[in-house]
Design an enzyme around this catalytic site. Structure first.
Site, PDB file in Angstrom:
ATOM      1  N   SER A   1       0.854  -1.189  -0.122  1.00 11.48           N
ATOM      2  CA  SER A   1      -0.067   0.053  -0.067  1.00 11.48           C
ATOM      3  C   SER A   1       1.014   1.169  -0.002  1.00 11.48           C
ATOM      4  O   SER A   1       1.435   1.467  -1.081  1.00 11.48           O
ATOM      5  CB  SER A   1      -0.933   0.001   1.199  1.00 11.48           C
ATOM      6  OG  SER A   1      -1.812   1.090   1.146  1.00 11.48           O
TER       7      SER A   1
ATOM      8  N   HIS B   1      -8.346   1.878  -0.084  1.00 10.23           N
ATOM      9  CA  HIS B   1      -8.258   0.952  -1.219  1.00 10.23           C
ATOM     10  C   HIS B   1      -9.685   0.308  -1.530  1.00 10.23           C
ATOM     11  O   HIS B   1      -9.843  -0.347  -2.537  1.00 10.23           O
ATOM     12  CB  HIS B   1      -7.492  -0.139  -0.955  1.00 10.23           C
ATOM     13  CG  HIS B   1      -5.884   0.204  -0.804  1.00 10.23           C
ATOM     14  ND1 HIS B   1      -5.349   0.532  -1.972  1.00 10.23           N
ATOM     15  CD2 HIS B   1      -5.174   0.227   0.198  1.00 10.23           C
ATOM     16  CE1 HIS B   1      -4.037   0.955  -1.478  1.00 10.23           C
ATOM     17  NE2 HIS B   1      -3.847   0.478  -0.062  1.00 10.23           N
TER      18      HIS B   1
END
Length: 315
Positions: free
Chosen positions: A91, A200
């Site tokens: 991430s 996300h």
């Protein structure tokens, strides 16, 4: 010997992080000092003294974890550590990976990360979004469950961290309901995470455009280390394609299991995690136990990593 340098994202931070490493290597505090000039607040003081509640807020967590990853990487280089065959980041960690690879300069990327954190913190009203971890459930079954539950209230499978370890993201009430349903469907554990932002998920769609604009204004260069991108779980050829993936990733899943598996198919036998927490090291054990792994976060682990790579090189 092939090793991959991997960089953690949010969730690995803690008050007092990297203090031991900083006591022996000036690169740690130097990196945080550079970051502080960009941010206009003392990032090292926040990392060392908190308060913890502030450290957990995404607009602060992201800069501190980005700086931490780069600081550990710089110590590695100063200590004579070898360059890896690949870099990857979980991430937010993708930004640290791109700096390690030479795609972005640290100060430029720090501005990007600051903007990313601000945009994500503003995308959903406080108290409406979050994330939850589901353990011990088949990944595809969990994806189907989320699709069946998601509608006006969003719940999506977004972080595929290890087999049977998936994080879901969306509206808090939808997540709480999904945790109950997942347990009924056989999940071993389902728990809400101390995260204030639905990372996300499609709730981050509003972030994509302004973040992409900021990325467009940031100087990028062809790197000297291949970067495995989260969204594709592969190395993407061409700088522009690489950057395009980074732009979209904020609202798309983290395919970490597949990323580590890809590294193994490319002959990687060792993973070195740069940054505090050992989260990616723990995931590697669940993904492929044939890997050797260590997390560089203090002086002892740095020495272990140096010895590990030297021994493998000698063999």
């Amino acid at each position: 010997m092939k090793f991959a340098a991997v960089f953690p994202g949010q969730g690995s931070q803690s008050v007092g992080m990297l203090a031991d490493l900083a006591s022996g290597w000036r690169e740690v505090q130097d990196t945080f000092a550079e970051a502080s000039e960009v941010l206009d607040y003392d990032l090292w003081a926040l990392a060392q003294s908190g308060p913890d509640e502030q450290l957990k807020q995404t607009q602060y967590t992201q800069p501190v974890m980005f700086a931490a990853g780069v600081a550990c990487w710089r110590v590695w280089l100063s200590a004579g550590g070898q360059l890896p065959s690949y870099a990857a980041g979980h991430s937010l960690g993708e930004y640290s990976a791109h700096v390690a690879a030479g795609v972005f300069q640290f100060v430029d990327a720090m501005r990007l990360v600051e903007k990313r954190g601000q945009l994500m913190s503003e995308a959903v009203p406080v108290g409406e979004g979050g994330m939850a971890a589901i353990l011990g459930m088949d990944d595809s079954a969990l994806v189907d469950l989320c699709i069946s539950l998601s509608g006006e209230r969003v719940v999506e499978a977004v972080n595929f961290n290890a087999p049977g370890q998936v994080v879901i993201s969306g509206h808090l009430d939808a997540l709480e309901h999904a945790c109950v349903v997942a347990k009924e469907a056989g999940a071993r554990k389902a728990m809400m995470l101390p995260v204030s932002v639905p990372n996300h998920s499609s709730l981050m769609n509003s972030v994509v455009s302004p973040l992409a604009q900021q990325i467009n204004e940031t100087k990028a260069s062809e790197g000297n280390i291949a970067v495995v991108q989260n969204a594709e779980a592969a190395v993407i050829n061409g700088l522009q394609a690489q950057i395009s993936s980074l732009k979209a990733h904020v609202a798309n899943p983290v395919r970490w299991t597949a990323s580590v598996q890809y590294l193994v198919t490319q002959g990687v036998d060792t993973q070195i995690e740069f940054g505090p927490g050992k989260v990616l090291t723990g995931l590697a054990k669940r993904i492929d136990r044939s890997l050797s792994f260590v997390c560089v976060e203090d002086q002892a682990s740095l020495q272990k990593a140096l010895e590990m790579t030297d021994q493998k090189e000698a063999v």
